[in-house]
Write an enzyme that holds these catalytic residues in place. Structure first.
Site, PDB file in Angstrom:
ATOM      1  N   LEU A 106      63.692  48.259  56.058  1.00 56.07           N
ATOM      2  CA  LEU A 106      64.048  48.190  57.753  1.00 56.07           C
ATOM      3  C   LEU A 106      65.376  48.395  58.139  1.00 56.07           C
ATOM      4  O   LEU A 106      65.816  49.130  58.898  1.00 56.07           O
ATOM      5  CB  LEU A 106      63.543  46.633  58.239  1.00 56.07           C
ATOM      6  CG  LEU A 106      63.775  46.342  59.553  1.00 56.07           C
ATOM      7  CD1 LEU A 106      63.064  47.157  60.631  1.00 56.07           C
ATOM      8  CD2 LEU A 106      63.477  44.877  59.892  1.00 56.07           C
ATOM      9  N   GLU A 134      66.604  38.839  54.941  1.00 60.20           N
ATOM     10  CA  GLU A 134      65.062  38.210  55.507  1.00 60.20           C
ATOM     11  C   GLU A 134      65.139  37.469  57.053  1.00 60.20           C
ATOM     12  O   GLU A 134      64.448  36.654  57.289  1.00 60.20           O
ATOM     13  CB  GLU A 134      64.279  37.509  54.488  1.00 60.20           C
ATOM     14  CG  GLU A 134      63.952  38.787  53.469  1.00 60.20           C
ATOM     15  CD  GLU A 134      62.602  38.188  52.710  1.00 60.20           C
ATOM     16  OE1 GLU A 134      61.886  37.370  53.060  1.00 60.20           O
ATOM     17  OE2 GLU A 134      62.860  38.280  51.475  1.00 60.20           O
TER      18      GLU A 134
END
Length: 382
Positions: free
Chosen positions: A125, A363
């Site tokens: 991502l 994260e």
């Protein structure tokens, strides 16, 4: 809420604990020095089923719930965090997207190999312009016939050098903002896929992060993961799903630091008594123990909610925030208790201290977790 483990999970937990203590710990210093996890350890981990923790039973593993996974993650977290991250990134964000969002055909094709560890998973991502602002992606995906053509660069991708299967987010409609992002399953052998520079990091030795470069990378249309335009939502779901597991890994590291600190404080003498008899040291140890116990309860409460199918966006963000902050506070106290020895790289305390720092960043940073929590609270109180 029932946190009791089944006999099968308890048996696995004990086996993983024995493996970690006898095999992984024996090579922890070597991993740190060589920045590489020995292949023997990886193969043994595959044989134990550690690469299949997130995979349902019909695709090659036990199909255990989140409570069971957290119990095993806790044991894995008690050793070298580079090894922990290799396993955690694969079984967490590297594979849960396919488990949760994949078609039956995608699951049949990819999950058995992910479960066995024959193939490693990764999640792509982050980009140079899209970190905390994950919707600001520049990687594009243009549909041409029966393929999408992807162009762009990802960075800080954990497991990039080892992975075979990547969950990649790319923009399919630049006019729709976050609603124009789509997720794809990308194989490392697809034309136009390249692994770029490997990052040099403060910690997590043995766990490799690198750039992913997509140059006219051809991805079949059947490798769209979920619906087109739902990639940003998918990314948030994938990240939220793994937060209980990440907290459990942090919990395992915290418990290891408490164990080491207790052992040292009872053996090390100053002023003719073990240093645990000095109130300053005893108070630090008690503070560590209290926070660890609170983290343990919170972790398994959220895990239980996940197993019950409850919505845990707020609770998962709270847990990720709390777990990473506790780990950093515990690691700091462990260094202080060990004094000069805690600062020396020949001993594990210094390693855990460096490794703890990334947990407040990857994260989803602590700041992002606070934003999520605030947003959920505003909805609840509106």
């Amino acid at each position: 809420m029932n946190f009791n483990l089944s006999d099968d999970i308890q048996f696995l937990k004990e086996n993983v604990r024995d493996f970690v203590q006898t095999e992984v710990e024996a090579v922890a210093h070597r991993i740190e020095k060589e920045n590489q996890i020995p292949e023997r350890i990886i193969e043994m981990s595959k044989d134990m089923g550690l690469f299949g923790l997130s995979i349902p039973k019909q695709y090659g593993w036990l199909g255990i719930g989140m409570i069971g996974k957290c119990a095993l993650y806790e044991e894995v977290g008690a050793t070298h965090n580079g090894y922990t991250t290799l396993i955690g990134a694969h079984t967490g964000i590297g594979s849960v997207g396919i488990v949760e969002l994949g078609t039956s055909e995608q699951k049949e094709k990819y999950l058995p190999d992910l479960a066995s560890g024959k193939k490693i998973g990764a999640f792509a991502l982050t980009e140079p312009s899209a970190g905390s602002n994950a919707s600001n992606l520049k990687t594009t995906a243009v549909k041409k016939g029966n393929h999408y053509v992807l162009n762009g660069t990802k960075h800080y991708i954990t497991n990039a050098t080892e992975a075979d299967i990547f969950t990649v987010m790319a923009v399919t409609n630049p006019h729709k903002g976050a609603k124009g992002i789509t997720s794809f399953i990308v194989e490392k052998d697809f034309p136009g896929f390249h692994v770029g520079a490997v990052e040099r990091k403060m910690g997590l030795r043995g766990s490799h992060s690198a750039e992913i470069i997509l140059e006219d990378c051809e991805v079949p249309v059947e490798n769209v993961l979920g619906e087109e335009g739902q990639g940003y939502v998918n990314a948030l779901k994938i990240l939220a799903n793994g937060r209980a597991g990440l907290a459990a890994r942090n919990l395992g590291s915290c418990q290891k630091l408490l164990d080491l600190s207790m052992q040292y404080a009872q053996e090390r003498e100053q002023f003719q008594v073990p240093i645990i008899e000095h109130q300053a040291v005893g108070h630090m140890i008690s503070e560590m123990a209290v926070e660890i116990e609170a983290l343990r309860s919170f972790t398994y409460r959220v895990a239980c909610m996940v197993d019950e199918g409850k919505r845990v966006i707020k609770e998962a963000a709270m847990l990720k925030l709390y777990g990473s902050e506790v780990y950093n506070r515990v690691a700091d106290k462990a260094v202080q208790i060990h004094g000069g020895m805690g600062y020396i790289s020949d001993y594990p305390i210094e390693r855990f201290y460096r490794d703890a720092r990334i947990t407040r960043i990857y994260e989803g940073t602590s700041g992002i977790q606070k934003n999520i929590i605030t947003g959920q609270l505003k909805k609840e109180y509106s």
